[in-house]
Design an enzyme around this catalytic site. Structure first.
Site, short mmCIF file in Angstrom:
data_model
loop_
_atom_site.label_atom_id
_atom_site.label_comp_id
_atom_site.label_asym_id
_atom_site.label_seq_id
_atom_site.Cartn_x
_atom_site.Cartn_y
_atom_site.Cartn_z
N ASN A 27 135.65 38.18 91.94
CA ASN A 27 136.91 38.59 92.57
C ASN A 27 136.83 38.51 94.09
OD1 ASN A 27 139.12 39.31 90.71
ND2 ASN A 27 137.58 40.64 89.79
N HIS A 79 140.81 46.53 88.14
CA HIS A 79 140.22 47.13 86.95
C HIS A 79 140.59 46.28 85.73
CE1 HIS A 79 138.63 50.26 84.35
NE2 HIS A 79 139.71 50.14 83.61
#
Length: 195
Positions: A16, A111
């Site tokens: 990410n 998340h």
């Protein structure tokens, strides 16, 4: 165009982080990565970031007597680098209330579930066990309560017949890489918009 300096916290490969760095490379993207911090010296993401010419730092949590002193060291290093907003990208440490409060509304996380479902770890296994038809990921502001801050963006994927935690995780990760840079961009642009 003035770009907001951001810091990224990682503990592993930082996929990410890579998505955020790649987004920041665009001229019209409103952020630049000022610093990548890892709590693990062997995090593969550090090597990747260094190859891109990004400043990195290792702040090993084991070197500090308490979580508070570890978090204070991270804040000090982030502020030295001029960081104004912090992105968590696979950072596998619970942050102290003091750190979260210091960076309030300037600390975001991705998340791997559709929050509020499946907080914490092992989300893909939990989703399969629960028999849900949709799973996904959430970008949210970080608050003192785990995985409970205001939601900035979500993306969902179907849960397919025969899915394993690994196959499901791979599809969710594609969406993470798409929505994290988008959510960060929207957050910065919304914060800078004249009232």
């Amino acid at each position: 165009m003035s770009k907001l300096p951001i810091g990224i916290l990682i503990s592993g490969r930082g996929s990410n982080m890579q998505a955020l760095v790649n987004a920041c490379a665009a001229d019209d993207y409103p952020a630049r990565v000022a610093l990548v911090i890892s709590n693990k010296a062997d995090a593969a993401g550090l090597v990747w970031a260094q190859a891109k010419g990004i400043a990195t730092a290792v702040i090993a949590h084991g070197d500090f007597p308490t979580r508070e002193t570890f978090d204070a060291a991270m804040t000090e290093r982030l502020e030295q680098a001029g960081v104004k907003l912090v992105c968590l990208a696979g950072f596998m440490r619970l942050l102290t209330p003091g750190f979260v409060e210091h960076w309030q509304n300037r600390l975001i996380n991705i998340h791997p579930s559709l929050l509020p479902a499946f907080k914490g770890l092992h989300t893909h296994e939990a989703a399969l066990k629960a028999g849900v038809k949709e799973h996904g990921c959430t970008v949210h502001l970080v608050t003192a309560e785990l995985d409970s801050g205001p939601i900035l963006a979500q993306a969902s994927v179907p849960v397919l017949e025969g899915d394993t935690p690994e196959t499901l995780a791979a599809r969710v990760l594609e969406q993470e890489h798409r929505i994290y840079p988008e959510a960060l961009k929207t957050l910065i642009e919304t914060a800078n918009r004249p009232v």
